[in-house]
Write a protein that holds these residues in place. Sequence first.
Motif, PDB file in Angstrom:
ATOM      1  N   GLY A 158       0.287  -1.909 -10.593  1.00  0.00           N
ATOM      2  CA  GLY A 158      -0.253  -0.780  -9.837  1.00  0.00           C
ATOM      3  C   GLY A 158      -0.999   0.181 -10.738  1.00  0.00           C
ATOM      4  N   GLY A 159      -2.089   0.733 -10.220  1.00  0.00           N
ATOM      5  CA  GLY A 159      -2.895   1.708 -10.960  1.00  0.00           C
ATOM      6  C   GLY A 159      -4.359   1.355 -10.857  1.00  0.00           C
ATOM      7  N   SER A 160      -5.076   2.071  -9.949  1.00  0.00           N
ATOM      8  CA  SER A 160      -6.527   1.891  -9.795  1.00  0.00           C
ATOM      9  C   SER A 160      -6.929   0.459  -9.442  1.00  0.00           C
ATOM     10  N   VAL A 161      -6.101  -0.216  -8.635  1.00  0.00           N
ATOM     11  CA  VAL A 161      -6.501  -1.542  -8.127  1.00  0.00           C
ATOM     12  C   VAL A 161      -7.564  -1.326  -7.041  1.00  0.00           C
TER      13      VAL A 161
ATOM     14  N   TYR B 207       4.833  -2.420 -12.181  1.00  0.00           N
ATOM     15  CA  TYR B 207       4.384  -1.836 -13.456  1.00  0.00           C
ATOM     16  C   TYR B 207       3.184  -0.949 -13.172  1.00  0.00           C
ATOM     17  N   GLU B 208       3.398   0.359 -13.322  1.00  0.00           N
ATOM     18  CA  GLU B 208       2.323   1.316 -13.056  1.00  0.00           C
ATOM     19  C   GLU B 208       2.133   2.219 -14.270  1.00  0.00           C
ATOM     20  N   PRO B 209       1.185   1.868 -15.138  1.00  0.00           N
ATOM     21  CA  PRO B 209       0.922   2.773 -16.266  1.00  0.00           C
ATOM     22  C   PRO B 209       0.482   4.122 -15.702  1.00  0.00           C
TER      23      PRO B 209
ATOM     24  N   GLY C   9      11.312   5.633  -7.854  1.00  0.00           N
ATOM     25  CA  GLY C   9      10.972   5.902  -9.251  1.00  0.00           C
ATOM     26  C   GLY C   9       9.489   6.010  -9.518  1.00  0.00           C
ATOM     27  N   HIS C  10       8.700   6.262  -8.473  1.00  0.00           N
ATOM     28  CA  HIS C  10       7.257   6.407  -8.713  1.00  0.00           C
ATOM     29  C   HIS C  10       7.027   7.549  -9.712  1.00  0.00           C
ATOM     30  N   SER C  11       6.027   7.407 -10.555  1.00  0.00           N
ATOM     31  CA  SER C  11       5.808   8.424 -11.595  1.00  0.00           C
ATOM     32  C   SER C  11       5.502   9.793 -11.001  1.00  0.00           C
TER      33      SER C  11
ATOM     34  N   GLY D 128       0.839  -1.194   0.000  1.00  0.00           N
ATOM     35  CA  GLY D 128       0.000   0.000   0.000  1.00  0.00           C
ATOM     36  C   GLY D 128       0.870   1.237   0.000  1.00  0.00           C
ATOM     37  N   ASN D 129       0.677   2.091  -0.994  1.00  0.00           N
ATOM     38  CA  ASN D 129       1.392   3.359  -1.068  1.00  0.00           C
ATOM     39  C   ASN D 129       0.428   4.445  -0.605  1.00  0.00           C
ATOM     40  N   TRP D 130       0.668   4.942   0.595  1.00  0.00           N
ATOM     41  CA  TRP D 130      -0.255   5.941   1.160  1.00  0.00           C
ATOM     42  C   TRP D 130      -0.014   7.331   0.588  1.00  0.00           C
ATOM     43  N   LYS D 131       1.065   7.490  -0.165  1.00  0.00           N
ATOM     44  CA  LYS D 131       1.386   8.796  -0.753  1.00  0.00           C
ATOM     45  C   LYS D 131       1.369   9.869   0.349  1.00  0.00           C
ATOM     46  N   MET D 132       0.869  11.083   0.069  1.00  0.00           N
ATOM     47  CA  MET D 132       0.875  12.120   1.116  1.00  0.00           C
ATOM     48  C   MET D 132      -0.464  12.091   1.858  1.00  0.00           C
TER      49      MET D 132
ATOM     50  N   TRP E 265      -1.197   6.523 -16.791  1.00  0.00           N
ATOM     51  CA  TRP E 265      -2.596   6.891 -17.077  1.00  0.00           C
ATOM     52  C   TRP E 265      -3.601   6.106 -16.240  1.00  0.00           C
ATOM     53  N   ALA E 266      -3.140   5.085 -15.546  1.00  0.00           N
ATOM     54  CA  ALA E 266      -4.050   4.264 -14.728  1.00  0.00           C
ATOM     55  C   ALA E 266      -3.999   4.665 -13.255  1.00  0.00           C
ATOM     56  N   ILE E 267      -3.077   5.558 -12.897  1.00  0.00           N
ATOM     57  CA  ILE E 267      -2.889   5.903 -11.482  1.00  0.00           C
ATOM     58  C   ILE E 267      -3.925   6.933 -11.054  1.00  0.00           C
ATOM     59  N   GLY E 268      -4.761   6.540 -10.113  1.00  0.00           N
ATOM     60  CA  GLY E 268      -5.738   7.472  -9.543  1.00  0.00           C
ATOM     61  C   GLY E 268      -6.838   7.875 -10.504  1.00  0.00           C
ATOM     62  N   THR E 269      -6.990   7.161 -11.585  1.00  0.00           N
ATOM     63  CA  THR E 269      -7.965   7.553 -12.613  1.00  0.00           C
ATOM     64  C   THR E 269      -9.186   6.645 -12.653  1.00  0.00           C
TER      65      THR E 269
ATOM     66  N   ALA F 271       0.364  -6.540  -6.059  1.00  0.00           N
ATOM     67  CA  ALA F 271      -0.062  -5.206  -6.491  1.00  0.00           C
ATOM     68  C   ALA F 271       0.570  -4.128  -5.627  1.00  0.00           C
ATOM     69  N   LEU F 272       0.698  -2.939  -6.228  1.00  0.00           N
ATOM     70  CA  LEU F 272       1.052  -1.714  -5.509  1.00  0.00           C
ATOM     71  C   LEU F 272      -0.195  -0.831  -5.573  1.00  0.00           C
ATOM     72  N   VAL F 273      -0.785  -0.624  -4.416  1.00  0.00           N
ATOM     73  CA  VAL F 273      -2.128  -0.041  -4.340  1.00  0.00           C
ATOM     74  C   VAL F 273      -2.038   1.340  -3.708  1.00  0.00           C
ATOM     75  N   GLY F 274      -2.682   2.318  -4.315  1.00  0.00           N
ATOM     76  CA  GLY F 274      -2.715   3.658  -3.747  1.00  0.00           C
ATOM     77  C   GLY F 274      -3.973   3.862  -2.915  1.00  0.00           C
ATOM     78  N   GLY F 275      -4.956   4.511  -3.495  1.00  0.00           N
ATOM     79  CA  GLY F 275      -6.163   4.916  -2.769  1.00  0.00           C
ATOM     80  C   GLY F 275      -6.824   3.804  -1.978  1.00  0.00           C
ATOM     81  N   ALA F 276      -6.873   2.608  -2.557  1.00  0.00           N
ATOM     82  CA  ALA F 276      -7.585   1.511  -1.878  1.00  0.00           C
ATOM     83  C   ALA F 276      -6.761   0.871  -0.761  1.00  0.00           C
TER      84      ALA F 276
HETATM   85  O1  LIG Z   1       0.332   5.027  -7.713  1.00  0.00           O
HETATM   86  C1  LIG Z   1      -0.196   4.032  -7.251  1.00  0.00           C
HETATM   87  C2  LIG Z   1       0.504   3.183  -6.283  1.00  0.00           C
HETATM   88  O2  LIG Z   1       1.846   3.522  -6.194  1.00  0.00           O
HETATM   89  C3  LIG Z   1      -1.563   3.648  -7.618  1.00  0.00           C
HETATM   90  O3  LIG Z   1      -2.451   4.562  -7.077  1.00  0.00           O
HETATM   91  P1  LIG Z   1      -4.014   4.260  -7.152  1.00  0.00           P
HETATM   92  O4  LIG Z   1      -4.217   2.845  -6.673  1.00  0.00           O
HETATM   93  O5  LIG Z   1      -4.645   5.285  -6.241  1.00  0.00           O
HETATM   94  O6  LIG Z   1      -4.412   4.410  -8.592  1.00  0.00           O
END
Ligand SMILES: O=C(CO)COP(=O)(O)O
Length: 244
Positions: free
Chosen positions: A202-205, A165-167, A95-97, A9-13, A169-173, A222-227
């Motif tokens: 990773g990307g909108s999982v 692998y995090e496209p 190296g996160h986008s 889980g990537n909690w970001k900020m 265009w799929a991150i947070g979209t 998976a590398l999961v952001g929001g979820a």
């Molecule tokens: O960037 C991400 C994980 O590093 C993916 O983020 P989301 O799961 O919120 O799309």
Amino acid sequence: MTAPKLVAGNWKMNGRMVHLEEALGIATASAAAGDEVDVLLCPPATLLAPMASALTGSNTFVGGQDCHANQSGAHTGEVSAAMLVDAGASHVILGHSERRRDHHEGSADIAAKVQAAWSEGLVAILCIGETEAERDAGSTLTVLAEQLSASLPEGATPENTVIAYEPVWAIGTGRTPSVAQITEAHAAIRAHVPAGIRLLYGGSVTPQNAAAIFATDNVDGALVGGASLKAEDFTPIIDALKNA
Ligand SMILES: O=C(CO)COP(=O)(O)O
């Protein structure tokens, strides 16, 4: 022995002290999943030490979201790999986008950070992925190969490296690649890295799409952001990986 599957889980900020409660809920799901699945939480740097302390005795790993290429020095605002280790981290996302975009990190910078992470015994989770324009131009596999060869130094092993692998265009979209697109990208990545390295998508999982993604060839987690921010969302994703 092959490494267990991994869900990170990537909690970001996101995440303040009050959110440690979610981490405890996630640790409960991780304990229930047992040894077949590694669970990792990467909170903001301020929450690393308190989270590691709250999770002591659990089987949930804690990791950083970035580190500097140097271990100390005049770099205001930066955190080194050694400092992440001090705080209780075992992994670090590199190296996160969003770092490439917000901090203009290039592949050479990222390769230096991977080396710094390895030298402190951290597992590097190296993120790669194409933009939408690159996909539309048909250059996805070329971009992935270039990012891998320029940002992954010699010496990667299944013990010290994970590729995500995090496209972009799929991150947070809320948009995800098709299973065929993930299959193609992961097969290409697999061919470029030493055997046994875990490959995460990773990307909108979400709890809804996790099972289909985990059933895809060469997807080891998976590398999961929001979820990943709430135990109620992350738990079904952990369960889906265990059952994959
Ligand atoms: O960037 C991400 C994980 O590093 C993916 O983020 P989301 O799961 O919120 O799309």
